[in-house]
Design a protein around this motif. Structure first.
Motif, PDB file in Angstrom:
ATOM      1  N   ALA A 173       0.830  -1.211   0.000  1.00  0.00           N
ATOM      2  CA  ALA A 173       0.000   0.000   0.000  1.00  0.00           C
ATOM      3  C   ALA A 173       0.862   1.257   0.000  1.00  0.00           C
ATOM      4  N   PHE A 174       1.990   1.255   0.720  1.00  0.00           N
ATOM      5  CA  PHE A 174       2.882   2.417   0.727  1.00  0.00           C
ATOM      6  C   PHE A 174       3.403   2.733  -0.678  1.00  0.00           C
ATOM      7  N   PRO A 220       0.727   6.525  -3.635  1.00  0.00           N
ATOM      8  CA  PRO A 220       1.111   7.777  -4.332  1.00  0.00           C
ATOM      9  C   PRO A 220       0.830   7.768  -5.828  1.00  0.00           C
ATOM     10  N   PRO A 221       1.177   6.691  -6.594  1.00  0.00           N
ATOM     11  CA  PRO A 221       0.820   6.741  -8.031  1.00  0.00           C
ATOM     12  C   PRO A 221      -0.668   6.781  -8.284  1.00  0.00           C
ATOM     13  N   ILE A 222      -1.471   6.255  -7.374  1.00  0.00           N
ATOM     14  CA  ILE A 222      -2.918   6.273  -7.576  1.00  0.00           C
ATOM     15  C   ILE A 222      -3.504   7.647  -7.270  1.00  0.00           C
ATOM     16  N   LEU A 223      -2.993   8.325  -6.230  1.00  0.00           N
ATOM     17  CA  LEU A 223      -3.594   9.582  -5.776  1.00  0.00           C
ATOM     18  C   LEU A 223      -3.020  10.803  -6.490  1.00  0.00           C
ATOM     19  N   TRP A 224      -1.702  10.881  -6.669  1.00  0.00           N
ATOM     20  CA  TRP A 224      -1.108  12.044  -7.336  1.00  0.00           C
ATOM     21  C   TRP A 224       0.024  11.614  -8.276  1.00  0.00           C
ATOM     22  N   GLY A 251       0.963   8.685   7.030  1.00  0.00           N
ATOM     23  CA  GLY A 251      -0.174   9.566   6.814  1.00  0.00           C
ATOM     24  C   GLY A 251       0.151  11.030   7.027  1.00  0.00           C
ATOM     25  N   VAL A 252       1.002  11.340   8.016  1.00  0.00           N
ATOM     26  CA  VAL A 252       1.298  12.739   8.320  1.00  0.00           C
ATOM     27  C   VAL A 252       2.318  13.324   7.356  1.00  0.00           C
ATOM     28  N   ARG A 253       3.416  12.602   7.075  1.00  0.00           N
ATOM     29  CA  ARG A 253       4.518  13.156   6.300  1.00  0.00           C
ATOM     30  C   ARG A 253       4.408  12.927   4.805  1.00  0.00           C
ATOM     31  N   ILE A 254       3.596  11.951   4.359  1.00  0.00           N
ATOM     32  CA  ILE A 254       3.541  11.659   2.925  1.00  0.00           C
ATOM     33  C   ILE A 254       2.158  11.945   2.352  1.00  0.00           C
ATOM     34  N   LEU A 255       1.092  11.379   2.950  1.00  0.00           N
ATOM     35  CA  LEU A 255      -0.244  11.570   2.387  1.00  0.00           C
ATOM     36  C   LEU A 255      -0.715  13.006   2.519  1.00  0.00           C
ATOM     37  N   ASP A 256      -0.525  13.633   3.687  1.00  0.00           N
ATOM     38  CA  ASP A 256      -1.001  15.004   3.872  1.00  0.00           C
ATOM     39  C   ASP A 256      -0.221  16.004   3.015  1.00  0.00           C
ATOM     40  N   SER A 257       1.074  15.832   2.943  1.00  0.00           N
ATOM     41  CA  SER A 257       1.901  16.789   2.188  1.00  0.00           C
ATOM     42  C   SER A 257       2.043  16.436   0.720  1.00  0.00           C
ATOM     43  N   ARG A 258       1.537  15.270   0.284  1.00  0.00           N
ATOM     44  CA  ARG A 258       1.648  14.824  -1.098  1.00  0.00           C
ATOM     45  C   ARG A 258       3.103  14.914  -1.582  1.00  0.00           C
ATOM     46  N   ASP A 259       3.940  14.184  -0.902  1.00  0.00           N
ATOM     47  CA  ASP A 259       5.374  14.188  -1.200  1.00  0.00           C
ATOM     48  C   ASP A 259       5.608  13.726  -2.643  1.00  0.00           C
ATOM     49  N   ARG A 260       6.458  14.475  -3.390  1.00  0.00           N
ATOM     50  CA  ARG A 260       6.712  14.152  -4.785  1.00  0.00           C
ATOM     51  C   ARG A 260       7.941  13.272  -4.984  1.00  0.00           C
ATOM     52  N   ASN A 261       8.718  13.062  -3.941  1.00  0.00           N
ATOM     53  CA  ASN A 261       9.922  12.221  -4.039  1.00  0.00           C
ATOM     54  C   ASN A 261       9.510  10.735  -3.939  1.00  0.00           C
ATOM     55  N   TYR A 262       9.229  10.125  -5.091  1.00  0.00           N
ATOM     56  CA  TYR A 262       8.755   8.738  -5.100  1.00  0.00           C
ATOM     57  C   TYR A 262       9.853   7.761  -4.688  1.00  0.00           C
ATOM     58  N   GLN A 263      11.108   8.066  -4.973  1.00  0.00           N
ATOM     59  CA  GLN A 263      12.199   7.191  -4.553  1.00  0.00           C
ATOM     60  C   GLN A 263      12.288   7.111  -3.032  1.00  0.00           C
ATOM     61  N   GLY A 264      12.101   8.251  -2.373  1.00  0.00           N
ATOM     62  CA  GLY A 264      12.104   8.245  -0.902  1.00  0.00           C
ATOM     63  C   GLY A 264      10.938   7.433  -0.336  1.00  0.00           C
ATOM     64  N   ILE A 265       9.782   7.512  -1.000  1.00  0.00           N
ATOM     65  CA  ILE A 265       8.622   6.733  -0.531  1.00  0.00           C
ATOM     66  C   ILE A 265       8.898   5.236  -0.644  1.00  0.00           C
ATOM     67  N   VAL A 266       9.495   4.826  -1.765  1.00  0.00           N
ATOM     68  CA  VAL A 266       9.815   3.405  -1.949  1.00  0.00           C
ATOM     69  C   VAL A 266      10.852   2.954  -0.925  1.00  0.00           C
TER      70      VAL A 266
END
Length: 519
Positions: free
Chosen positions: A124-125, A129-133, A200-215
């Motif tokens: 899910a993590f 992000p690709p699904i929402l933004w 939820g606080v640092r990625i979903l709310d702020s819509r972080d664009r750094n996909y490599q960091g999310i992975v």
């Protein structure tokens, strides 16, 4: 009118009384319950020794050779008796109860839901992000593809390890939860929840664009789960491997005992290990072996009774003292009775064992003769092992039945089980000695049918909490329907091993010879 009150008006009252006594004398003997008896046995007690009032003890004294052919009831000197069918039915009803089933599958359900949450969280993590933004994400390229492969293989390894460690078939129902397993489940739940909160606080709310960091964040979660799985292996499997305590297990009825070495376990898990070893190490419990000792005890207590037949007087007091002295002398000679009873029993066992061995050897010789004849027959006329066992069983049945009755094992061996064992021996070309090994001596509980175990439902009695670890001096009891296992815990002492140097020159010797021959 007076004739209606007499059966024979022409006879006197004395003649009528004599005829009534004759009719009572010639009445057929009956049991206590009013049923006719085909065989009447009278036990005459020695002078001064009254008959035992217990019917079961008298039956034990006058047993004939036909005892035990059609019955499998447990008999003794107790006023209450219960058959093996009743015991099996009670145990089955207790095992099939709804409460036990709910308790058995509750922990598995909770672990399954938590495991599903753990495995879906890294996926899910990565997918959210690709699904929402999708349009706002920075391109990742080859680095993210390599991280995807790493996450996939790590999750596969974690799935296999979790299945092997947690989702094993439950061996028993314990009264309390396993503390370390519960703590690990709580730790995993808190760990996953904390990752979700941070996500939820640092990625979903702020819509972080750094996909490599999310992975990489998802990869760190999988790595942490692998380390928790390693911690679970250490706590649940490796910690208990080193022996720390010695458990002395004693069966309360006959005193049979065993010793087991265990590591750091809770009392309930140690009790589970003891029961698992009990079924393979202890001989099956046979209550019929205790019947003879109970009968001797009842007979001895009956011999100590004193009756004052002359009323309170000096002469009666002297007679009472004489009877007490006679009872004491009889008590002192009871060891002779025990010696001769055991000697006679051993003689009968050896005699019937010799007859059984000869009968079985002759039956197996007949099998070899049948096998030689079957080789000359057509393929459709050859007997299978079951038919061969049924053909030779009657020649040994009588000797085997008498031996099992003498050794009081007849309730554990039905005719069907003997035929199955005989067919098994015939199929695998076993010797007569291999066939007789099961019957010549009592085996472990697992050797017999489960209905005849008499011990499947256990209760754990302990002064300490059953979730507490083993300590030196702890004693707990495992009770079932007919007996109990008393377990004493002793800590293995600390051993000091020192080294002592041995000089190699100390093993050299000089041999001097004096020659007396002339040259």
């Amino acid at each position: 009118m007076a004739e209606r009150f007499h059966n024979h008006p022409g006879k006197t009252s004395q003649e009528t009384h004599l005829e009534e006594r004759n009719r009572e004398r010639h009445k057929s003997p009956r049991n206590k319950d009013g049923r006719g008896s085909e065989k009447s046995v009278t036990i005459q007690a020695p002078p001064g020794e009254p008959l035992l009032a217990n019917d079961s003890a008298q039956t034990e004294e006058v047993q004939d050779d036909n005892w035990g052919e059609t019955t499998t009831a447990i008999t003794g000197t107790s006023e209450h008796s219960i058959s093996q069918e009743d015991i099996a039915r009670i145990s089955k009803d207790m095992e099939d109860s709804v409460g036990l089933d709910c308790k058995r599958y509750l922990g598995l359900t909770v672990a399954s839901v938590l495991g599903l949450l753990v495995f879906l969280t890294p996926i899910a993590f990565i997918l959210l992000p690709p699904i929402l933004w999708r349009e706002e994400l920075e391109p990742c390229g080859t680095i993210c593809e390599g991280l995807f492969i790493s996450v996939a293989f790590k999750l596969l390894i974690l799935l296999i390890g979790t299945w092997a460690l947690f989702f094993r078939k439950q061996r028993a129902d314990v009264p309390r939860v396993f503390v370390f397993r519960a703590l690990l489940l709580v730790l995993i739940f808190l760990f996953v929840v904390s990752y979700w909160l941070f996500y939820g606080v640092r990625i979903l709310d702020s819509r972080d664009r750094n996909y490599q960091g999310i992975v990489q964040y998802a990869v760190s979660l999988v790595d942490a789960l692998l380390f928790i799985h390693y911690l679970a292996i250490v706590l649940l499997e490796l910690r208990q491997l080193q022996p720390t305590f010695t458990l002395h297990v004693v069966r309360s009825t006959d005193g049979e005992s065993r010793f087991y070495s265990l590591g750091h376990l809770s009392i309930q898990r140690a009790a589970l290990v003891v029961l698992e070893n009990y079924y393979k190490d202890f001989t099956i419990y046979n209550p019929n072996l205790l019947t003879a000792s109970k009968f001797r005890a009842a007979k001895h207590m009956a011999g100590l009774k004193v009756y004052n037949v002359d009323g309170p007087s000096n002469n009666a007091t002297g007679q009472s003292r004489a009877m007490i002295a006679a009872a004491a002398r009889r008590r002192d000679s009871s060891h002779n009775e025990l010696y001769y009873e055991e000697a006679d029993h051993e003689r009968r066992v050896k005699k019937r064992r010799a007859r059984l061995v000869v009968a079985v050897e002759e039956a197996f010789i007949h099998i070899q003769r049948l096998q030689a004849e079957e080789q000359q027959k057509a393929p459709g006329e050859v007997m299978d092992p079951r038919e061969a066992a049924q053909a030779i069983f009657p020649s040994m049945a009588r000797a085997l039945q008498k031996y099992l009755r003498t050794t009081r094992q007849q309730q554990y061996h039905s005719m069907e089980s003997i035929l199955q064992h005989l067919a098994f021996c015939v199929t695998n070309s076993m010797t007569p000695k291999a066939f007789l090994e099961r019957y010549l001596s009592a085996g472990p509980t697992l050797q017999y049918d489960k209905e005849r175990w008499l011990s499947t439902q256990w209760r754990l009695l302990s002064e300490e909490a059953v979730t507490k670890g083993l300590q030196d001096g702890i004693v707990f009891v495992l009770k079932c329907l007919d007996f109990s296992l008393v377990v004493s815990v002793k800590k293995i002492p600390f051993i000091v091993l020192s080294e002592e140097f041995v000089d190699p020159k100390s093993h050299k010797f000089v041999l001097r010879l004096q020659s007396e021959t002339s040259v």
